[in-house]
Design an enzyme around this catalytic site. Structure first.
Site: not given
Length: 323
Positions: A53-54
């Site tokens: 995530y990111g």
């Protein structure tokens, strides 16, 4: 109707650090912190993240932010919740040591608060043996003294049973399974078969995207003026007309009960014994969603939503989900 006292809800953090789909801005980090703190106050029991995530150079940002925020919270309060992350089974993460370094990096970002480690998706379609090696790696890490439960994500009922049998040879069990589960989810009957396997093996069934990226919260009688990313706008445009009838039914129930459309959609998951993971970025959203713990759908309301949803255009299936 009496309330379901065993009902649980979780906070999803996919949007934290995602510039492409969720239009993340670093100046919103304080608001994300307040969101987490309010979720803890309001009885959320699971906080879910992932090492992937990111977006771009913000890879791992969700875990980093969560870890930073958790460092400000007293240990007594942290014990009330479980922190779950998902490790991505990238093709280069192979062998019985494939998850060691990613696990240790996640553990560091999360300030050593890590209760559930999940394989983010099944490798059954492109490297069937990879996830068994990675599961053995997780089992060995537990044997070394690291304390966490094992979970799976984007898995099908047949593959789940195979993995249950495999882990039994290691004296390990699956704690939780996480799949796409909402009124707009594809293959919903397959997911219900999966839930039956989970129930039979005392595995928690976690529903991600219960609001279908926010589509199920969209008022059918007005056009949203909320700023969204280009990708989210394209999805909303594609599903606006095909979901109007369903969203009207959701709104009717919401108005009758004086609750939000989001609460109705989330309680559809809870009605079936699922633990919904709701992606939230604002304290006000937490305050609203936490109210699902106060009421349940009736059987009649549930049946109405089920019937209307049959005629809706469904979201695409996760391409890595196994059978």
């Amino acid at each position: 109707m009496s309330l379901n006292r065993t009902k649980k809800i979780g906070l999803g953090t996919w949007a934290w650090g995602n510039e492409l789909f969720w239009d993340y801005k670093q100046n919103a980090d304080i608001e994300l912190r307040d969101t987490l703190l309010e979720a803890l106050r309001r009885g959320f029991s699971i906080i879910d993240t992932a090492d992937s995530y990111g977006t771009g150079n913000l890879s791992g940002r969700s875990e980093q932010l969560l870890g930073n925020f958790l460092s400000e919270i007293p240990k007594s309060k942290k014990r009330r919740i479980e922190i779950a992350t998902k490790l991505a089974p990238y093709p280069w993460r192979i062998g019985k040591q494939g998850f060691r370094k990613p696990f240790l990096r996640s553990l560091e970002r999360l300030q050593n608060k890590l209760d559930i480690v999940q394989i983010h998706w099944s490798t059954a379609k492109y490297n069937p043996w990879q996830e068994f090696q990675l599961l053995e790696n997780l089992s060995n890490l537990i044997d070394e003294g690291y304390s966490f439960k094992i979970g799976l994500s984007n898995i099908g009922p047949k593959r789940l049973q195979t993995i249950i049998n495999f882990l039994a040879t290691k004296n390990k069990i699956i704690n939780s399974v996480q799949v796409q589960f909402s009124l707009l989810s594809p293959d919903i009957e397959k997911q219900r078969i999966l839930k039956k396997v989970c129930d039979d093996n005392k595995i928690e069934f976690i529903a991600y995207s219960p609001l279908s990226f926010g589509i199920l919260c969209q008022d059918p009688n007005s056009i949203s003026k909320t700023n969204k990313s280009l990708l989210r706008n394209s999805i909303f445009n594609a599903y606006n007309k095909p979901t109007i009838r369903l969203r009207k039914s959701i709104k009717e129930i919401a108005e009758k009960r004086s609750v939000s459309m989001a609460q109705v959609a989330v309680n559809w998951c809870c009605f079936q014994g699922a633990i919904p993971l709701i992606g939230l970025r604002k304290k006000s959203q937490v305050l609203d969603i936490s109210k699902v713990l106060r009421w349940d759908l009736t059987k009649e309301e549930y049946n109405k939503l089920e019937e209307v949803s049959k005629y809706c255009k469904k979201l695409p299936a996760n391409p890595f989900s196994s059978n």
